[in-house]
Scaffold this motif. Sequence first.
Motif, PDB file in Angstrom:
ATOM      1  N   ASP A   1     -51.174-122.552 -31.619  1.00 41.15           N
ATOM      2  CA  ASP A   1     -50.208-122.645 -32.400  1.00 41.15           C
ATOM      3  C   ASP A   1     -49.174-123.705 -31.402  1.00 41.15           C
ATOM      4  O   ASP A   1     -48.608-124.795 -31.956  1.00 41.15           O
ATOM      5  N   PHE A   2     -49.042-123.914 -30.091  1.00 39.00           N
ATOM      6  CA  PHE A   2     -48.532-124.791 -29.544  1.00 39.00           C
ATOM      7  C   PHE A   2     -49.051-126.283 -29.511  1.00 39.00           C
ATOM      8  O   PHE A   2     -48.256-127.068 -29.616  1.00 39.00           O
TER       9      PHE A   2
ATOM     10  N   ARG B   1     -48.215-127.631 -32.955  1.00 39.65           N
ATOM     11  CA  ARG B   1     -46.812-128.078 -33.107  1.00 39.65           C
ATOM     12  C   ARG B   1     -46.542-129.362 -32.481  1.00 39.65           C
ATOM     13  O   ARG B   1     -45.746-130.175 -32.819  1.00 39.65           O
TER      14      ARG B   1
ATOM     15  N   GLN C   1     -51.850-118.114 -29.778  1.00 40.25           N
ATOM     16  CA  GLN C   1     -50.543-118.623 -29.225  1.00 40.25           C
ATOM     17  C   GLN C   1     -50.713-120.032 -28.795  1.00 40.25           C
ATOM     18  O   GLN C   1     -49.732-121.121 -28.924  1.00 40.25           O
TER      19      GLN C   1
ATOM     20  N   ASP D   1     -43.017-121.099 -26.751  1.00 40.15           N
ATOM     21  CA  ASP D   1     -42.381-121.663 -28.161  1.00 40.15           C
ATOM     22  C   ASP D   1     -41.604-122.795 -27.957  1.00 40.15           C
ATOM     23  O   ASP D   1     -40.846-123.212 -29.047  1.00 40.15           O
TER      24      ASP D   1
END
Length: 361
Positions: free
Chosen positions: A278-279, A282, A275, A230
Amino acid sequence: MFTTQIVFVKMLLQVCFSSLHRVLAGALEKAFGWMGISDGGGRARRVAHRSTRESHIKADESEAATPKTPTPTSVNYHFTRQCNYKCGFCFHTAKTSFVLPIEEAKRGLRLLKDAGMEKINFSGGEPFLHEKGEFLGKLVQFCKEDLQLPSVSIVSNGSMIREKWFQKYGEYLDILAISCDSFEEDTNKLIGRTQGRKSHLDNLCKVRNWCREYKVAFKINSVINTFNVDEDMREHILQLCPVRWKVFQCLVIEGENAGENALREAERFVISDQQFQDFLDRHSDIACLVPESNQKMRDSYLILDEYMRFLDCTEGRKDPSKSVLDVGVENAIQFSGFDEKMFLKRGGKYTWSKADMRLEW
């Protein structure tokens, strides 16, 4: 008179039948000649042509059935398994303390060069740990000066590197990659990328400056896992300005970081494909980002262990070949599990010589 007419008619009929026979024979030869029915030299020529054509087909089929021997264009040589860090997801752990004598290592590297190697990457463990980097430096110099390889690179955690190493060996090194999974010191400690009170991030910045001073292309490797998935790293990556930022999805290898005989337990670090994506999303505006999912990574690297054996990771573990020192490169590489197409697809071949990068130091 009558007898003469009869003879004339017979001769005329013979001529007609003879002509008709030639016409019919020609027609039949055209219709069935390619099926092998016609006689004479024409048939022999056609049979020979068909035989040659069938031989070519069989040769093509045989070639397709025989796997092409991969070319070891880019090789990762993990010459030591020893490390001063304890990263929880490490998939090349300290199962032995063996390191080849340097002359044997050089012999193996020469065999690889003769087989088509263009790039060598030295890794570990921590490659600067053995003989305080002298063993590594001598191999780097040998590969660039003696073997004339277009690219010589190293992957390190950065903690053992000293400026005097750059002064002695920096000119022979094209790329230095430093592993950094987080720009938060506490997260690095949770992962195990630390030693005592030393700051991993301070070391990272120090090495980055040395790379600039001694004209070595600087690269960053990051393993994305449950502790950093995250995190937003954009600002730090832009400041450090690596030529490449390799972003790996945490990978589980049986016997290394998972299973009964493993020295690490990576299960708690594993993230899902979503996941990981998503990283990547970003950080998609970072131009130097090079993503590597588990699918891309597992079979597209040629890995040599400390005995110079290729490691086949296709079954989720590291199955070793025989050493290239014993059986040669062509024999050993057949058992590497290397997917050459995936290597090219993931961008494994790029501008990897610092002479071609046109960097502003």
